[in-house]
Design a protein around this motif. Sequence first.
Motif, short mmCIF file in Angstrom:
data_model
loop_
_atom_site.label_atom_id
_atom_site.label_comp_id
_atom_site.label_asym_id
_atom_site.label_seq_id
_atom_site.Cartn_x
_atom_site.Cartn_y
_atom_site.Cartn_z
N ASP A 124 0.80 -1.22 0.00
CA ASP A 124 0.00 0.00 0.00
C ASP A 124 0.84 1.27 0.00
O ASP A 124 0.29 2.37 0.04
CB ASP A 124 -0.96 0.01 1.20
N GLU A 125 2.16 1.14 -0.07
CA GLU A 125 3.05 2.31 -0.09
C GLU A 125 3.18 2.83 -1.52
O GLU A 125 3.67 2.13 -2.40
CB GLU A 125 4.44 1.92 0.45
N ARG A 126 2.73 4.07 -1.75
CA ARG A 126 2.76 4.64 -3.09
C ARG A 126 3.66 5.86 -3.20
O ARG A 126 3.91 6.35 -4.31
CB ARG A 126 1.33 5.05 -3.53
N ARG A 127 4.16 6.34 -2.08
CA ARG A 127 4.98 7.55 -2.12
C ARG A 127 6.46 7.25 -2.42
O ARG A 127 7.19 8.16 -2.80
CB ARG A 127 4.85 8.31 -0.81
N ARG A 132 15.57 8.17 -4.37
CA ARG A 132 15.49 9.52 -3.80
C ARG A 132 14.31 9.67 -2.87
O ARG A 132 14.33 10.52 -1.96
CB ARG A 132 15.41 10.56 -4.92
N ASP A 133 13.28 8.87 -3.06
CA ASP A 133 12.10 8.94 -2.21
C ASP A 133 12.34 8.32 -0.83
O ASP A 133 11.45 8.37 0.03
CB ASP A 133 10.91 8.24 -2.88
N ARG A 137 13.10 8.37 5.28
CA ARG A 137 12.42 7.09 5.51
C ARG A 137 13.31 6.13 6.30
O ARG A 137 14.54 6.16 6.20
CB ARG A 137 12.05 6.44 4.19
N ARG A 138 12.68 5.25 7.04
CA ARG A 138 13.41 4.24 7.81
C ARG A 138 13.67 3.03 6.91
O ARG A 138 12.72 2.43 6.39
CB ARG A 138 12.59 3.83 9.03
N LEU A 202 7.84 -5.05 -5.05
CA LEU A 202 9.19 -4.75 -5.53
C LEU A 202 9.09 -3.61 -6.54
O LEU A 202 8.31 -3.68 -7.50
CB LEU A 202 9.79 -5.99 -6.19
N LEU A 203 9.87 -2.54 -6.33
CA LEU A 203 9.73 -1.34 -7.15
C LEU A 203 10.36 -1.45 -8.53
O LEU A 203 10.03 -0.69 -9.42
CB LEU A 203 10.34 -0.14 -6.42
#
Length: 267
Positions: A124-127, A132-133, A137-138, A202-203
């Motif tokens: 559910d993570e879209r940001r 670079r994003d 972030r942890r 996986l991005l």
Amino acid sequence: MRRPIAAALAGSLLLGGCAGGDTASILGEETLTAGVRPDLPGIGFRRPDGTFEGLDVDVSRYLATRMGKKIRFVPALARDRERLLHDGDVDMVLTFWLEPKWKERFAFAGPYLTSYQDILVRDDERRVRGVRDLKGRRICAVMGAGAAEAVTVERQVPAVPVTARSYEECMDMLADGRIDAITTNDTILAGLKTRRGAGFRLLNARFGERRTAIAIRLGDPDGCEALNTAITQMYQDGSMAAFMSKWFGSSGLDLSDVEVPQFEGCL
């Protein structure tokens, strides 16, 4: 029988930089002891019964057979692999990134795999869409590995590393929200995602080419060359493509170009 590294190095120096005789070279071993990760599904994973499975297990078995050797496996977490090699508890360790700091301490066969660093997030993570994003972030930082530093130091992205003992612990932390992302080799992430199933994404960010090699003790060029010959055969006869399909075929990882990597050369 293996000797401590100091003795092996002394032998190689006395012989003018050759392999140092059978006792100093992995070629003198009847059974090769391979250090493989016990915590990376699809790469190296220890089952409840104590046996090992994964890409590195299949690769090790193939190479040993090509060299006329038997093979046994020892768990080698990232934080333990240097000690295991120096103490002579293993003959080789797989899943080692080729980096300058490691080349000063060990010799390397291969690389046997070329991959890229990638990012795994909750579904559910879209940001987070790229490296670079990860700013602010942890991210998971496995002890003894260098994947987090590849983000915070190499790319100077001010992410927040959160220490973990293994990638399984990283997955637990990602699942319950203690971290926002895991970043490391795409093959490692593909294996983790396949094992855990739904809930993760996986991005396919593919940044930072990673050349994964086999670390052996210094002073064994003959052993190194024998491993390189076996790695070449593994690609030429299609075995490596079969191994990659076996472990990552359902993960969405691009497996269209499985070719033998450019070797470092044995010094």
